[in-house]
Design a protein around this motif. Structure first.
Motif, mmCIF file in Angstrom:
data_model
loop_
_atom_site.group_PDB
_atom_site.id
_atom_site.type_symbol
_atom_site.label_atom_id
_atom_site.label_comp_id
_atom_site.label_asym_id
_atom_site.label_seq_id
_atom_site.Cartn_x
_atom_site.Cartn_y
_atom_site.Cartn_z
ATOM 1 N N CYS A 158 0.920 -1.115 -0.086
ATOM 2 C CA CYS A 158 0.060 0.201 0.183
ATOM 3 C C CYS A 158 0.943 1.346 -0.050
ATOM 4 C CB CYS A 158 -1.066 0.070 1.162
ATOM 5 S SG CYS A 158 0.006 0.292 2.855
ATOM 6 N N GLU A 159 0.275 2.267 -0.107
ATOM 7 C CA GLU A 159 1.103 3.556 -0.260
ATOM 8 C C GLU A 159 1.796 4.044 1.107
ATOM 9 O OE1 GLU A 159 -1.561 7.015 -0.936
ATOM 10 O OE2 GLU A 159 -2.376 6.216 -2.824
ATOM 11 N N ASN A 160 1.295 3.366 2.548
ATOM 12 C CA ASN A 160 1.832 3.908 3.520
ATOM 13 C C ASN A 160 3.139 2.912 3.579
ATOM 14 O OD1 ASN A 160 0.518 5.900 4.469
ATOM 15 N ND2 ASN A 160 -0.615 4.603 5.637
ATOM 16 N N CYS A 161 3.167 1.616 3.116
ATOM 17 C CA CYS A 161 4.214 0.653 3.325
ATOM 18 C C CYS A 161 5.295 0.766 2.308
ATOM 19 C CB CYS A 161 3.631 -0.807 3.056
ATOM 20 S SG CYS A 161 2.633 -1.422 4.410
ATOM 21 N N ILE A 162 5.029 1.410 1.194
ATOM 22 C CA ILE A 162 6.073 1.938 -0.074
ATOM 23 C C ILE A 162 6.865 2.819 0.658
ATOM 24 C CG2 ILE A 162 6.274 2.685 -2.159
ATOM 25 C CD1 ILE A 162 3.919 1.227 -3.034
ATOM 26 N N ALA A 163 6.109 4.025 1.245
ATOM 27 C CA ALA A 163 6.861 4.971 1.584
ATOM 28 C C ALA A 163 7.772 4.699 2.965
ATOM 29 C CB ALA A 163 5.907 6.371 1.834
ATOM 30 N N ILE A 164 7.163 3.978 3.756
ATOM 31 C CA ILE A 164 8.016 3.646 4.876
ATOM 32 C C ILE A 164 9.223 2.867 4.182
ATOM 33 C CG2 ILE A 164 7.929 2.312 7.024
ATOM 34 C CD1 ILE A 164 5.213 3.163 7.257
ATOM 35 N N SER A 165 8.953 1.831 3.498
ATOM 36 C CA SER A 165 10.246 1.267 3.242
ATOM 37 C C SER A 165 11.380 1.873 2.149
ATOM 38 C CB SER A 165 9.679 0.201 1.856
ATOM 39 O OG SER A 165 8.805 -0.933 2.408
ATOM 40 N N ASN A 166 10.628 3.038 1.693
ATOM 41 C CA ASN A 166 11.660 4.047 1.067
ATOM 42 C C ASN A 166 12.239 4.930 2.038
ATOM 43 O OD1 ASN A 166 11.852 2.729 -1.247
ATOM 44 N ND2 ASN A 166 9.830 3.764 -2.099
ATOM 45 N N SER A 167 11.733 5.131 3.261
ATOM 46 C CA SER A 167 12.293 6.061 4.296
ATOM 47 C C SER A 167 11.741 7.399 3.970
ATOM 48 C CB SER A 167 13.863 5.951 4.432
ATOM 49 O OG SER A 167 14.022 4.744 4.922
ATOM 50 N N ASN A 168 10.533 7.634 3.223
ATOM 51 C CA ASN A 168 10.295 9.021 2.901
ATOM 52 C C ASN A 168 8.737 9.213 3.123
ATOM 53 O OD1 ASN A 168 8.803 7.467 1.016
ATOM 54 N ND2 ASN A 168 10.261 8.006 -0.821
ATOM 55 N N HIS A 169 8.138 8.628 4.393
ATOM 56 C CA HIS A 169 6.947 8.644 4.570
ATOM 57 C C HIS A 169 6.761 10.004 5.458
ATOM 58 C CE1 HIS A 169 3.188 8.283 6.422
ATOM 59 N NE2 HIS A 169 2.946 7.030 5.699
ATOM 60 N N ILE A 170 5.882 10.962 5.324
ATOM 61 C CA ILE A 170 5.733 12.191 5.980
ATOM 62 C C ILE A 170 5.669 12.012 7.614
ATOM 63 C CG2 ILE A 170 3.632 12.517 5.629
ATOM 64 C CD1 ILE A 170 4.407 15.580 5.114
ATOM 65 N N ASP A 171 4.987 10.968 7.962
ATOM 66 C CA ASP A 171 4.682 10.605 9.256
ATOM 67 C C ASP A 171 5.430 9.794 9.982
ATOM 68 O OD1 ASP A 171 2.282 12.540 9.284
ATOM 69 O OD2 ASP A 171 1.185 10.945 8.368
ATOM 70 N N VAL A 172 6.356 9.146 9.501
ATOM 71 C CA VAL A 172 7.542 8.102 10.010
ATOM 72 C C VAL A 172 8.991 8.896 9.851
ATOM 73 C CG1 VAL A 172 8.635 5.933 9.897
ATOM 74 C CG2 VAL A 172 6.016 5.977 9.356
ATOM 75 N N LEU A 173 9.464 9.362 10.799
ATOM 76 C CA LEU A 173 10.683 10.048 10.777
ATOM 77 C C LEU A 173 11.936 9.165 11.287
ATOM 78 C CD1 LEU A 173 12.508 12.660 10.335
ATOM 79 C CD2 LEU A 173 11.875 13.160 12.819
ATOM 80 N N GLU A 174 12.967 8.896 10.433
ATOM 81 C CA GLU A 174 14.084 8.354 10.725
ATOM 82 C C GLU A 174 15.206 9.201 10.965
ATOM 83 O OE1 GLU A 174 15.374 4.750 8.699
ATOM 84 O OE2 GLU A 174 13.414 4.235 7.842
ATOM 85 N N MET A 175 15.936 9.204 12.220
ATOM 86 C CA MET A 175 16.891 9.948 12.713
ATOM 87 C C MET A 175 18.305 9.157 13.127
ATOM 88 S SD MET A 175 16.723 12.984 15.404
ATOM 89 C CE MET A 175 17.876 12.608 16.671
ATOM 90 N N ASP A 176 19.227 9.520 12.527
ATOM 91 C CA ASP A 176 20.323 9.082 12.930
ATOM 92 C C ASP A 176 20.895 9.781 14.180
ATOM 93 O OD1 ASP A 176 22.780 7.687 13.311
ATOM 94 O OD2 ASP A 176 24.004 8.774 11.554
#
Length: 587
Positions: free
Chosen positions: A105-123
C-alpha cells in the motif's frame, strides 16, 4: 531538469528531460547489494527473532502498543529492519492481520523507502544535541497527516547527549496517543536507565548458525550463485551471527569468481584471509612432537596465505578450546568451525593431552596477544611464540615430578605432555626427537611439591611434645614474633603435657602469655596451662647459643694451633668459631 522518482522497489522508472527530449531509464532492483535487496519486509521474513516478532504482533492486534520500543543487539541482526516493520504494521492501510507483503500500500511503500511524512528516521550519531531533540519534540505536537500514528525511529540512540536524553524524558513517558518512539542501539549500557525504563525493551539475539546457513543458501540459489556448502559455512562463521555481514560476505564472494567456477572452501579462505583448520591441527601436533623446523615451515605456509597474526592467534585459542572441551561439544554446536574429519581428529588427540598443558598453553597464548601490540614485526614474534611452546611442552607432568620423601632427583629425560607410559614415545606412538635441554619445573609443579611438604608439616604441627617442638611449629606457622620471645626472653622451667612453666626477663612482651595460649589452642584444639615461676629455669635459647659460642672460643684459645698463630701474628684476635660437622662413616 531531473524529476525525483516516487519510489524505487522492484524496479523504478526515472524520467529525465534533456535538450527538449525525454529519456526513460529503467533501474532494476538487481543493482542493489544483497543486504538491501533481501531486506525483510514483514515479520514472517525475519529470521532468528520469532519471539520478538510474535510479541509485537500480538500487542498490535490487542491494541496494547507501548509508548516506545527499544531494540538492542549486535550489528546486522535486524534492529532497524524490525523498527520499519513495526512502523508498517502500525500504519498499514490493510491492518496488521492483512499486512502488505507483495502488493504494498502507499504507506508501506513510503516507509520502506524512508520517505513517509509521518515516519521520521533519525540517526542519533549525526544529531546528538539537545537542539535536535527539541526540534523533534516540537514536531511531535502536530498529529499525523496520512497515517494512523506518527512514529520516530532513532537509530544508534546511545549517541545522544545527556541533555538530549533529559529533554526527551517527559515526552517519552506521556506522549500523545498518536505518537510512538522506536529506538535501536548496539550499546544498551550507554543509555540512561530512566530512558530504558520508559521503553518496552527487546534484545535481538544472534542468528543461529544453521538458520543463517539455510538463509544465505536460499539467497545463493535465487542469485544463481555457484558456491559449496563448506564455503557458505565459513561465511556463516566469519559473520558471527550477523545477517548483514553474512549477506555482504556472500555478495563479495560471488562477485570475486567467475560464475562458471564453483566457490569452494579454499577460495573463500583466500578471499577472506582464513586458513584451513586442518593446517592448525597439524601445527598443534607438530608442537607436541618437538619438531621445530616443521612447525616453523607450517606456520610460514599459513602466513603466506595472507593470514594476519592476530587472526592466527584467535584461531589457535579457538582450537585450544576445542581440545579442552571437545567431549562436551557436538559438530552442530561448533558454529561450523570444524568439519566431521577435524572434529573426530581433535577428539582423538584430546584424549592424550592433559588439561594442565592446555590451560598453560591458553594463558601463554593470551599473553602473546598483548605482545603483538608492542612488537613491530609481528611475524617474527609469532615464530618465537611457537618455538617457546615447543620448549614449554617439554615440562613434565606434575604427577611425574612429585616424589615420596624429601629427596628429589635432577636426573631423568623429558616427556612430552602427550607421553604415554613408554619413556621414549609420546601418546601418538612417535618417538620424541626433541633434545633434552635441562631439567626444569613449572610453577604448578613446584606448588604441588610445596603443598605436599606443607601437608606433612601441618600434620606434624598438631603434636607438641617439647619446647623444641613448639619452636618448630612457630617457624612453620610463620609466627616470628612469638618465636623470638620464646627464644630470647623465656626461660623454661618445666614442659609437660598441655602445661608449661616458665620464667622470663624484663624484655618479654606484655601480651606474650595471651598470644601463646590462643595459638596453642588453635594449633592443638586443647587448652594449655601456662604458669609463671620465680625459679630461674633453664637458660633461654639465645643464652644457650651465646654460652656455646663462648665455650668454643675459649677451647680454641687454649689450643696449640691458636698459640702457634699468635706467635706468628701477635695482633690476631679470635672473633668467631664455626665448627665443622663431620659424619663418621663405618665401613
Amino acid at each position: 531538469m531531473l524529476l525525483e522518482p516516487d519510489q524505487i522497489l522492484t524496479e523504478a522508472i526515472v524520467e529525465t528531460v534533456f535538450s527538449g527530449s525525454s529519456l526513460l531509464i529503467k533501474m532494476n532492483r538487481n543493482t542493489k547489494v544483497l543486504a538491501l535487496k533481501y531486506r525483510p519486509q514483514t515479520f514472517e521474513d525475519l529470521i532468528g527473532q520469532d519471539v520478538v516478532a510474535e510479541t509485537i504482533s500480538n500487542s498490535i492486534k490487542a491494541n496494547k502498543v507501548p509508548n516506545a520500543y527499544l531494540f538492542t543487539g549486535i550489528r546486522g541482526i535486524g534492529k532497524t529492519t524490525t523498527a520499519r516493520i513495526v512502523a508498517k504494521s502500525l500504519n498499514c492501510l490493510n491492518g496488521i492481520d492483512n499486512l502488505c507483503k507483495d502488493d504494498l500500500c502507499e504507506n508501506c511503500i513510503a516507509i520502506s523507502n524512508s520517505n513517509h511524512i509521518d515516519v521520521l528516521e533519525m540517526d542519533a550519531a549525526s544529531k546528538t544535541g539537545v537542539d535536535d531533540i527539541r526540534d523533534l519534540i516540537e514536531f511531535s505536537r502536530y498529529g499525523p497527516t496520512t497515517a494512523k500514528y506518527k512514529i520516530f525511529i532513532i537509530d544508534e540512540v546511545h549517541m545522544l547527549s545527556k541533555q538530549a536524553f533529559n529533554a526527551l524524558l517527559k515526552t517519552l513517558e506521556e506522549p500523545p496517543e498518536y505518537l510512538k518512539f522506536i529506538f535501536a542501539t548496539t550499546e544498551i549500557k550507554k543509555i540512561p536507565i530512566t530512558v530504558v525504563s520508559r521503553c518496552q525493551r527487546f534484545d535481538l539475539s544472534r542468528i543461529k548458525s544453521l538458520e543463517l546457513f539455510n538463509f544465505i543458501k536460499k539467497i545463493k540459489d535465487k542469485e544463481n550463485g555457484n558456491a559449496s556448502d563448506d564455503a557458505l559455512k565459513l561465511i556463516v562463521k566469519i559473520s558471527e551471527g550477523s545477517v548483514r555481514d553474512a549477506l555482504s560476505l556472500l555478495d563479495r564472494a560471488l562477485l570475486t569468481l567467475d560464475k562458471h567456477k564453483e566457490l569452494d572452501l579454499i577460495s573463500v579462505q583466500k578471499i577472506f584471509g582464513y586458513f584451513d583448520k586442518s593446517q592448525l591441527i597439524n601445527l598443534f601436533e607438530l608442537i607436541f612432537k618437538g619438531k621445530e623446523t616443521e612447525v616453523l615451515n607450517t606456520y610460514r605456509e599459513i602466513y603466506n596465505q595472507g593470514v594476519e597474526p592476530k587472526i592466527f592467534i584467535n584461531d589457535f585459542l579457538e582450537l585450544l578450546y576445542y581440545f579442552k572441551n571437545i567431549e562436551s561439544l557436538n559438530i552442530d554446536g561448533t558454529n561450523f568451525s570444524l568439519n566431521d574429519e577435524e572434529f573426530n581428529r581433535i577428539k582423538s588427540i584430546s584424549e592424550k593431552i592433559d588439561n594442565e598443558t592446555l590451560i598453560l598453553f591458553w594463558q601463554f597464548t593470551i599473553k602473546v596477544l598483548e605482545e603483538l601490540d608492542i612488537v613491530s614485526n609481528q611475524h617474527l614474534s609469532m615464530e618465537m611464540f611457537l618455538i617457546r611452546l615447543i620448549h614449554l611442552k617439554s615440562i613434565k607432568n606434575t604427577s611425574d615430578t612429585i616424589y615420596e620423601g624429601s629427596q628429589h632427583t635432577n636426573e631423568g629425560a623429558f616427556q612430552t605432555s602427550l607421553s604415554q607410559k613408554k619413556d621414549d614415545e609420546d601418546l601418538l606412538g612417535i618417538k620424541n626427537t626433541a633434545e633434552t635441554i635441562g631439567q626444569m619445573k613449572n610453577i604448578v609443579q613446584e606448588k604441588n611439591v610445596k603443598l605436599k611438604d606443607n601437608k606433612k608439616a601441618e600434620a606434624q604441627s598438631n603434636v607438641i611434645n617439647s619446647f623444641d617442638d613448639l619452636l618448630e611449629v612457630c617457624s612453620f606457622r610463620k609466627e616470628i614474633k612469638l618465636k623470638y620471645e620464646l627464644e630470647k626472653n623465656v626461660n623454661l622451667v618445666s614442659f609437660e603435657d598441655q602445661r608449661i612453666e616458665i620464667s622470663f626477663n624484663e624484655d618479654l612482651d606484655k601480651d606474650f602469655i595471651k598470644d601463646l595460649s590462643l595459638k596453642l589452642y588453635e594449633w592443638t584444639n586443647n587448652r594449655w596451662i601456662i604458669t609463671l615461676s620465680k625459679t630461674k629455669g633453664q637458660p633461654s635459647k639465645k643464652e644457650k647459643e651465646v654460652n656455646l659460642k663462648k665455650e668454643l672460643i675459649d677451647n680454641v684459645k687454649n689450643s696449640l694451633i691458636y698459640q702457634n698463630i699468635l706467635d706468628k701474628f701477635p695482633d690476631a684476635e679470635l672473633v668467631d668459631v664455626n665448627p665443622n660437622e663431620r659424619e663418621n662413616k663405618n665401613d
